[in-house]
Design a protein around this motif. Structure first.
Motif, PDB file in Angstrom:
ATOM      1  N   HIS A 197      85.081 -35.959 -86.809  1.00 55.70           N
ATOM      2  CA  HIS A 197      84.667 -35.840 -85.408  1.00 55.70           C
ATOM      3  C   HIS A 197      85.630 -35.955 -84.527  1.00 55.70           C
ATOM      4  O   HIS A 197      85.809 -35.113 -83.642  1.00 55.70           O
ATOM      5  CB  HIS A 197      83.312 -36.602 -85.157  1.00 55.70           C
ATOM      6  N   ASN A 198      86.268 -37.105 -84.509  1.00 56.63           N
ATOM      7  CA  ASN A 198      87.449 -37.409 -83.741  1.00 56.63           C
ATOM      8  C   ASN A 198      88.657 -36.450 -83.914  1.00 56.63           C
ATOM      9  O   ASN A 198      89.057 -36.105 -82.831  1.00 56.63           O
ATOM     10  CB  ASN A 198      87.831 -38.962 -84.076  1.00 56.63           C
ATOM     11  N   ALA A 199      88.929 -36.103 -85.161  1.00 57.73           N
ATOM     12  CA  ALA A 199      90.078 -35.295 -85.480  1.00 57.73           C
ATOM     13  C   ALA A 199      89.764 -33.813 -84.875  1.00 57.73           C
ATOM     14  O   ALA A 199      90.874 -33.350 -84.246  1.00 57.73           O
ATOM     15  CB  ALA A 199      90.276 -35.058 -86.846  1.00 57.73           C
ATOM     16  N   THR A 200      88.625 -33.221 -85.006  1.00 55.55           N
ATOM     17  CA  THR A 200      88.199 -32.091 -84.637  1.00 55.55           C
ATOM     18  C   THR A 200      88.435 -31.881 -82.994  1.00 55.55           C
ATOM     19  O   THR A 200      88.641 -30.882 -82.511  1.00 55.55           O
ATOM     20  CB  THR A 200      86.839 -31.777 -84.911  1.00 55.55           C
ATOM     21  N   LYS A 201      87.905 -33.082 -82.226  1.00 52.41           N
ATOM     22  CA  LYS A 201      88.190 -33.071 -81.049  1.00 52.41           C
ATOM     23  C   LYS A 201      89.551 -32.625 -80.559  1.00 52.41           C
ATOM     24  O   LYS A 201      89.816 -31.915 -79.695  1.00 52.41           O
ATOM     25  CB  LYS A 201      87.574 -34.118 -80.180  1.00 52.41           C
ATOM     26  N   TYR A 202      90.626 -33.646 -81.293  1.00 53.61           N
ATOM     27  CA  TYR A 202      92.076 -33.339 -80.902  1.00 53.61           C
ATOM     28  C   TYR A 202      92.439 -31.813 -81.454  1.00 53.61           C
ATOM     29  O   TYR A 202      93.382 -31.303 -80.753  1.00 53.61           O
ATOM     30  CB  TYR A 202      92.710 -34.418 -81.530  1.00 53.61           C
ATOM     31  N   ILE A 203      91.916 -31.547 -82.484  1.00 53.20           N
ATOM     32  CA  ILE A 203      92.472 -29.868 -82.987  1.00 53.20           C
ATOM     33  C   ILE A 203      92.204 -28.900 -82.064  1.00 53.20           C
ATOM     34  O   ILE A 203      92.801 -28.317 -81.629  1.00 53.20           O
ATOM     35  CB  ILE A 203      91.715 -29.842 -84.357  1.00 53.20           C
ATOM     36  N   ILE A 262      98.232 -33.652 -83.566  1.00 54.05           N
ATOM     37  CA  ILE A 262      97.149 -34.523 -83.106  1.00 54.05           C
ATOM     38  C   ILE A 262      97.352 -36.002 -83.057  1.00 54.05           C
ATOM     39  O   ILE A 262      96.834 -36.654 -81.989  1.00 54.05           O
ATOM     40  CB  ILE A 262      95.647 -34.487 -83.776  1.00 54.05           C
ATOM     41  N   ARG A 263      98.150 -36.498 -83.629  1.00 53.78           N
ATOM     42  CA  ARG A 263      98.810 -37.823 -83.532  1.00 53.78           C
ATOM     43  C   ARG A 263      99.624 -37.973 -82.133  1.00 53.78           C
ATOM     44  O   ARG A 263      99.417 -39.059 -81.408  1.00 53.78           O
ATOM     45  CB  ARG A 263      99.674 -38.414 -84.683  1.00 53.78           C
ATOM     46  N   GLY A 264     100.227 -36.907 -81.907  1.00 56.16           N
ATOM     47  CA  GLY A 264     101.225 -36.836 -80.956  1.00 56.16           C
ATOM     48  C   GLY A 264     100.321 -37.070 -79.508  1.00 56.16           C
ATOM     49  O   GLY A 264     100.925 -37.328 -78.257  1.00 56.16           O
ATOM     50  N   VAL A 265      98.930 -36.711 -79.287  1.00 51.86           N
ATOM     51  CA  VAL A 265      98.335 -36.651 -78.272  1.00 51.86           C
ATOM     52  C   VAL A 265      97.098 -37.841 -78.379  1.00 51.86           C
ATOM     53  O   VAL A 265      95.906 -37.693 -77.590  1.00 51.86           O
ATOM     54  CB  VAL A 265      97.510 -35.157 -77.664  1.00 51.86           C
ATOM     55  N   GLY A 266      97.278 -38.705 -79.135  1.00 54.53           N
ATOM     56  CA  GLY A 266      96.320 -39.772 -79.319  1.00 54.53           C
ATOM     57  C   GLY A 266      95.260 -40.136 -80.592  1.00 54.53           C
ATOM     58  O   GLY A 266      94.631 -41.166 -80.673  1.00 54.53           O
ATOM     59  N   TYR A 267      95.274 -39.175 -81.491  1.00 55.63           N
ATOM     60  CA  TYR A 267      94.661 -39.472 -82.723  1.00 55.63           C
ATOM     61  C   TYR A 267      95.127 -40.578 -83.665  1.00 55.63           C
ATOM     62  O   TYR A 267      96.216 -40.686 -83.834  1.00 55.63           O
ATOM     63  CB  TYR A 267      94.464 -38.234 -83.350  1.00 55.63           C
ATOM     64  N   ARG A 288      72.556 -31.406 -86.610  1.00 55.83           N
ATOM     65  CA  ARG A 288      72.859 -30.939 -85.469  1.00 55.83           C
ATOM     66  C   ARG A 288      74.141 -30.031 -85.304  1.00 55.83           C
ATOM     67  O   ARG A 288      74.870 -29.986 -86.180  1.00 55.83           O
ATOM     68  CB  ARG A 288      72.742 -31.964 -84.259  1.00 55.83           C
ATOM     69  N   PHE A 289      74.107 -29.513 -83.976  1.00 55.73           N
ATOM     70  CA  PHE A 289      75.526 -28.721 -83.805  1.00 55.73           C
ATOM     71  C   PHE A 289      76.464 -29.737 -82.927  1.00 55.73           C
ATOM     72  O   PHE A 289      76.173 -30.393 -82.165  1.00 55.73           O
ATOM     73  CB  PHE A 289      75.217 -27.537 -82.822  1.00 55.73           C
ATOM     74  N   HIS A 290      77.720 -29.357 -83.056  1.00 53.42           N
ATOM     75  CA  HIS A 290      78.816 -29.914 -82.525  1.00 53.42           C
ATOM     76  C   HIS A 290      79.539 -28.746 -81.920  1.00 53.42           C
ATOM     77  O   HIS A 290      80.405 -28.145 -82.732  1.00 53.42           O
ATOM     78  CB  HIS A 290      79.638 -30.994 -83.106  1.00 53.42           C
ATOM     79  N   HIS A 291      79.709 -28.801 -80.541  1.00 54.75           N
ATOM     80  CA  HIS A 291      80.643 -27.681 -80.116  1.00 54.75           C
ATOM     81  C   HIS A 291      81.763 -28.418 -79.340  1.00 54.75           C
ATOM     82  O   HIS A 291      81.957 -29.112 -78.358  1.00 54.75           O
ATOM     83  CB  HIS A 291      79.790 -26.998 -78.834  1.00 54.75           C
ATOM     84  N   PHE A 292      82.987 -28.292 -80.154  1.00 52.29           N
ATOM     85  CA  PHE A 292      84.481 -28.864 -79.942  1.00 52.29           C
ATOM     86  C   PHE A 292      85.005 -27.824 -79.007  1.00 52.29           C
ATOM     87  O   PHE A 292      85.399 -26.830 -79.342  1.00 52.29           O
ATOM     88  CB  PHE A 292      85.149 -29.116 -80.980  1.00 52.29           C
TER      89      PHE A 292
END
Length: 811
Positions: free
Chosen positions: A775-781, A716-721, A796-800
């Motif tokens: 939250h940010n890491a899960t988006k990239y994962i 995920i670091r490779g794609v901007g995390y 609440r719910f988060h749908h990544f």
């Protein structure tokens, strides 16, 4: 006759009644009174006898004088014994009589019909006919009443036929008794046919058919008949009013109930305790507690039912404090509580979570001999469960003899409410092994437990069981399923069920609107609310709470303001603390912190934890130190033992690099012995639930999980995390990243990726709010793995999916 005297016991020599005094007076005057006058006075004395104790005192006089051989005294003795339920003694007088007159038979039959079984009474009725005694109308009325009270429809129908054969088919008195019998046997349609055939209809007949409909759950029809009664020229009396007031209560016809109240006042019925009690019940069930209390306060000679109605009214209307006030006032006035009183008090304690007062009522129930009642024990189980003492509830349940389905339901719900879902499901399975069949309440309790687990597989299992149990048409069960699916991440399944329902309760709409809100679909929630209003479903305070919350999660500030104003102006619903807290959350999330603070200061009620908690959370999001400090200080006063607020304030200081203040908060926490609630995330796999705590290394797959996280971190670091270390301080950079990498939801996600096949959606449940870095890491994962990851946090719910989140980074 001597056996009769022996059966009644020895004669008392103590003059304890007016009858005995009269008896002794007669004895002293005996030599001066002619025989016929003495007999006449003895007959009057016997006529005035009102209980078995007086009868025991008079009998020796009658026997001594030989009066029992006279027809007058035989008839009076049989009548009196029958009236007092002494059927054996009545028979001892009746059987030896050689020339029995008809009134003797009628008295015996009346006693058998009132105090014995249907078989015994009808057997004597047949003996009457064999002995050549022609039945009279009131023979049939006694027997028909007995059949109605025993719900013996077959014998009631036979008596109906016999009545007609004896020529009483046109007798108003007899046919009213037939009508009553059918009503009490739940055959109100047949009762109405009898009513229509009556040659004339008097007040008693009208009251009988109205009561039949009211008592069989047809309140609307009962009220229509009251109008028909008046059109027929018959004025309703107090019996009519007391019959239909409960129908207004059950149907919530407040307007008609108020009209009846006016009729009560105009006709002077207010002084009747049972009518005033019915009015209290009406206003309580319709939520108009102020008028109920006025009626109660004006009552003279209140009985225990009046007190119970007022206690229940407050308890049911979510005003448990006042219910306890009335309960304690009743105790001070010296009235003996009934099981209903105890249950009302326990319900109020349950709503308040007042363990000490609930324990006192438990002791009171034991003192007055009500503690062993199954209904009282069920209420105790519910109260202790609500007070977080499910251990005591379980002990009561274990020792309860004659457990009912209500007992099982109370225990299952108790475990569910205390987060002990596995125990709730265990009890549910145990219930199914026995003779009791789960009902709709059982299913609602189990469904609510599964909803808290947020496990979609379990949700589908219980849904299947609902269908197999033929409860999929029950509005409350289906509403629970809708709510469960929204809490298990199946928002689209929830909507499918919602659309399939033939009937929807306001709670159904609330569940669906609230579900859309927790899934971040604020606009859809508001659109559904508009549909709800168009189909004339009256929103309640919970509806508005769901709508405001949906607006808050979606950033719909103006929309939220409009609905908050509409709540009171258009619907007369007074906002509560939760509504004010949600409005603060709405403004705070949108960055309008000064506006939110002004809103708090101008509140018409004292702000509580939910209000200042929302303000503190908003200050953390927008890094407002000053307002955050003020909100935190209020929270420290209101809830001094909660460490989470201290952590939030420390994070606000850390984000502003105010390290001295961070140290000060930490020191304060240490002094108070406070700790932050540890983060915990759950994930379902192979019919089991795996729990992960932040930094945990106890799981059997820990080595693989941390290796997976390390590999994911590189990807995920490779794609901007870029790790967000703002909330971690006083440690080196590499340690900061290690701490972030061991957050509970990341451990759960890694476990899910390892153990499920590609393309499978991973469902995570977390007990705290998702942090910014996770939250940010899960988006990239979700982007690098091609997986959909659904995380339900405490709000609440988060749908990544594919590198983005359903919340739009607004949470």
């Amino acid at each position: 006759m001597s056996s009769t005297v022996l059966a009644l016991g020895p004669l008392s020599t103590t003059p304890t009644s007016s009858s005995l005094r009269h008896h002794r007076h007669l004895e002293t005057q005996r030599t001066y009174i002619p025989s016929h006058i003495y007999t006449h006075r003895a007959a009057i004395l016997l006529e005035q006898c009102s209980d078995a104790k007086e009868l025991k005192q008079i009998l020796p006089l009658i026997i001594k004088e030989g009066l029992y051989k006279e027809h007058l005294f035989e008839t009076k003795l049989v009548s009196l014994f029958s009236k007092l339920g002494k059927l054996h003694e009545a028979a001892l007088v009746f059987d030896p009589i050689e020339e029995k007159i008809d009134p003797l038979y009628h008295s015996m039959l009346k006693g058998y019909a009132k105090y014995c079984s249907v078989d015994v009474a009808l057997s004597f009725f047949e003996r009457m006919k064999v002995d050549g005694v022609a039945p009279v109308v009131y023979n049939f009325t006694y027997l028909l009443k007995m059949c109605g009270d025993k719900s013996d429809l077959r014998r009631g129908k036979e008596l109906h036929g016999d009545l007609i054969c004896n020529g009483f088919g046109e007798n108003l008195f007899a046919m009213t008794a037939v009508l009553n019998m059918y009503s009490k046997c739940s055959r109100v349609y047949e009762a109405y046919k009898m009513f229509e055939r009556l040659p004339q209809r008097d007040l008693i007949a009208w009251n009988a058919i109205i009561a039949g409909y009211a008592q069989n759950g047809y309140g609307k029809k009962a009220l229509e008949l009251v109008l028909g009664m008046q059109e027929d020229g018959i004025r309703p009396d107090s019996i009519t009013v007391i019959t239909v007031l409960p129908a207004c209560s059950e149907t919530r016809y407040l307007r008609i109930g108020k009209s009846l109240h006016g009729y009560v006042i105009r006709n002077g019925f207010e002084s009747l305790v049972n009518i005033s009690t019915a009015l209290i019940n009406l206003y309580s069930k319709c939520g108009v507690l102020k008028i109920a209390r006025l009626v109660f306060d004006r009552m003279h000679g209140r009985n225990v039912v009046s007190w119970n109605s007022m206690i229940d009214g407050y308890a049911e209307s979510k005003n448990p404090e006042e219910a306890i006030v009335i309960f304690e006032k009743m105790m001070r006035e010296g009235l003996d509580p009934t099981d209903v009183t105890i249950m009302g008090g326990l319900q109020a304690c349950a709503e308040l979570g007042d363990f000490e007062r609930g324990k006192y009522i438990h002791e009171l129930a034991n003192r007055v001999g009500l503690g062993t009642y199954v209904s009282v024990t069920n209420s105790l189980i519910a109260m202790y469960s609500k007070c977080k003492r499910v251990d005591i509830a379980a002990e009561l349940f274990k020792n309860l003899n004659g457990k009912t389905l209500v007992s099982w339901n109370a225990m299952i719900l108790g475990y569910a409410q205390n987060g002990r879902v596995n125990e709730a499901l265990d009890y549910f399975c145990e219930l199914q092994k026995g003779n009791l069949k789960p009902d709709s309440f059982t299913m609602v309790s189990v469904i609510s437990a599964i909803a808290e687990l947020s496990l979609l597989r379990q949700a589908k299992w219980i849904h299947g069981l609902v269908i197999r149990s033929f409860l999929d048409k029950n509005v409350f069960v289906m509403t629970s399923l809708v709510d469960m699916y929204t809490k298990c991440g199946g928002i689209h399944i929830a909507r499918e069920l919602f659309d399939m329902m033939d009937m929807r309760h306001v709670m159904t709409w609330n569940a669906m609107i609230g579900g859309y809100g927790t899934h971040g679909m604020g606009k859809t929630a508001v659109e559904l609310f508009e549909v709800m209003k168009k189909v004339s479903v009256q929103p309640n305070s919970v509806t508005f709470l769901c709508v405001l919350s949906a607006c808050s999660h979606a950033g719909l500030v103006d929309e939220g303001r409009r609905h908050f104003t509409s709540m009171e102006q258009d619907y007369g619903l007074e906002p509560g603390l939760d509504h004010y807290g949600t409005m603060v959350d709405l403004l705070g999330r949108a960055g309008r912190l000064d506006e939110a603070w002004d809103f708090i200061r101008n509140m018409p009620i004292e702000p509580g934890i939910s209000v200042f908690g929302a303000m503190l959370g908003a200050c953390k999001i927008h890094k407002n130190v000053e307002l955050g400090k003020q909100a935190a200080e209020k929270l420290f006063e209101l809830e001094p033992k909660e460490g989470g607020y201290h952590v939030l304030l420390a994070n606000i200081y850390a984000a502003a690099s105010m390290w001295d203040d961070v140290a000060s908060v930490r020191k304060l926490m240490k002094t108070k012995g406070l700790q932050k609630t540890p983060g915990c995330s759950l994930v379902e796999w192979k019919n089991g639930v795996h729990s992960f705590y932040s930094g945990s290394i106890t799981h059997p797959q820990s080595d693989r999980i941390y290796a997976k996280l390390k590999a994911l971190g590189n990807k995920i670091r490779g794609v901007g995390y870029v790790p967000d270390t703002n909330s971690i301080h006083d440690v080196e950079d590499d340690v900061q990243e290690q701490l972030l990498n061991s957050h509970s939801e990341k451990l759960a996600i890694a476990f899910g990726l390892i153990n499920t096949s590609p393309g499978t959606t991973i469902h995570i449940r977390k007990n705290l709010r998702v942090c910014g870095d996770c939250h940010n890491a899960t988006k990239y994962i979700s982007l690098v793995t091609g997986r959909e990851i659904v995380v339900r946090d405490m709000h609440r719910f988060h749908h990544f999916k594919e590198g983005s989140c359903s919340c739009g980074d607004y949470w």
